[in-house]
Enzyme design. Structure first.
Site, PDB file in Angstrom:
ATOM      1  N   CYS A 123      -2.409  -3.983   6.626  1.00 43.68           N
ATOM      2  CA  CYS A 123      -1.658  -4.133   8.456  1.00 43.68           C
ATOM      3  C   CYS A 123      -2.288  -3.148   9.467  1.00 43.68           C
ATOM      4  CB  CYS A 123      -0.246  -4.309   8.007  1.00 43.68           C
ATOM      5  SG  CYS A 123       0.186  -2.477   8.379  1.00 43.68           S
ATOM      6  N   GLU A 132       0.670  -1.353  -0.263  1.00 40.27           N
ATOM      7  CA  GLU A 132       0.277  -0.102   0.548  1.00 40.27           C
ATOM      8  C   GLU A 132       0.660   1.490  -0.038  1.00 40.27           C
ATOM      9  OE1 GLU A 132      -2.509  -2.972   2.405  1.00 40.27           O
ATOM     10  OE2 GLU A 132      -0.549  -2.484   2.725  1.00 40.27           O
TER      11      GLU A 132
END
Length: 318
Positions: free
Chosen positions: A79, A56
């Protein structure tokens, strides 16, 4: 429901994530594509190595300010933990991402998970998008978590004389080294399958693997970060691992001996033990590549794609 553009982006993210196979462990290989508010791709990224930016973060870096109001399409739940890299759910929130499309829930995510935190921040989230396709890359990592040991793939290559040789001597087989973390050969040598360019210590290998009982060896390797181990050798070398039901997959390279020849091996050595089932057969230069999986490991011993169980051995810790 995910749009056609989001499905295309997810398949692109799955493909990109495979660049991390063999180099991210103990973290999972993850891919991400950023779409702008109009649905056009503006950035993509993948996780390359433990300790470096996650997928990301790399995708947002490429997208820049145009990510605001856009969509992040990612193969694994962002996460929810600050480690070597920032929490990806916070990176997405800070970038102004309005929607996140996720293939698989991360069973190792901390707290309530990145998806729940994103929703609390007002981000629209859709999960289980092309989950089974994402498992083509993430399946090894998920299986190792479920088994609490590295996934074992036994690899051997027949010679034209019927003997078994090292995969390192078979050019088409060398690509396997790019998908695994380590390789153990019949001489007891244990090496990283893809040597890291940024120094030792990312995966810890025991100095003398033959001093361990097999189960203890795999436990030690798993604790050291290895999630996929290749066994490189013939039937005699693999026999004790097979006897302990530790071999999950098998890949054999059979040479072309011409259209008429005598079998060079017999009995159970003809190709594979009968507890394995063929999953792939393909022709490559001068060889046929045969892939097989244990019948009781057809699902890899892994949890369902959407399940979540707390663990400290995934990307949430790295």
């Amino acid at each position: 429901m995910a749009s056609n553009l989001e499905l295309q982006a997810m398949r692109r993210a799955i493909a990109l994530s495979a660049h991390g196979l063999g180099t991210t462990s103990p973290n999972p290989p993850v891919g991400c594509v950023i779409l702008d508010a109009a649905g056009q791709p503006i950035g993509e990224g993948y996780h390359a190595r433990k300790g470096e930016a996650h997928a990301e973060g790399n995708a947002l870096l490429a997208a820049g300010p145009a990510a605001k109001g856009g969509t992040a399409v990612v193969t694994l739940e962002p996460c929810n933990h600050v480690g070597h890299a920032p929490a990806c759910r916070q990176l997405l929130i800070d970038a102004g991402i309005a929607r996140v499309v996720v293939a698989l829930i991360d069973p190792t995510s901390r707290g309530e998970g990145g998806v729940e935190e994103l929703r609390k921040a007002g981000v629209s989230v859709e999960t289980d998008v092309l989950a089974e396709e994402a498992m083509l890359v993430l399946g090894q990592w998920r299986a190792a978590l479920a088994l609490s040991r590295p996934l074992l793939t036994w690899v051997y290559a027949e010679t034209t004389e019927g003997r078994t040789g090292s995969l390192k001597r078979i050019p088409p087989a060398r690509d396997l080294l790019l998908t695994a973390d380590a390789v153990l050969d019949a001489d007891g040598h244990l090496d990283e399958a893809t040597p890291r360019s940024h120094g030792p210590g990312m995966i810890r290998l025991p100095d003398n693997p033959l001093q361990f009982e097999h189960h203890e060896l795999l436990k030690t390797l798993h604790a050291g970060g290895i999630r996929h181990l290749l066994l490189d050798g013939g039937p005699d070398f693999a026999a004790p691992f097979l006897a302990d039901d530790l071999v999950d997959h098998l890949i054999a390279y059979l040479p072309d001996r011409g259209p008429s020849s005598h079998p060079q091996l017999d009995g159970q050595e003809l190709m594979m033990p009968d507890c394995f089932q063929l999953t792939g057969v393909s022709r490559i230069a001068r060889y046929v590549k045969v892939s097989a999986t244990r019948r009781d490991r057809r699902e890899g011993g892994r949890p369902s794609p959407s399940s979540r169980s707390r663990s400290a051995s995934g990307r949430g810790t790295m």
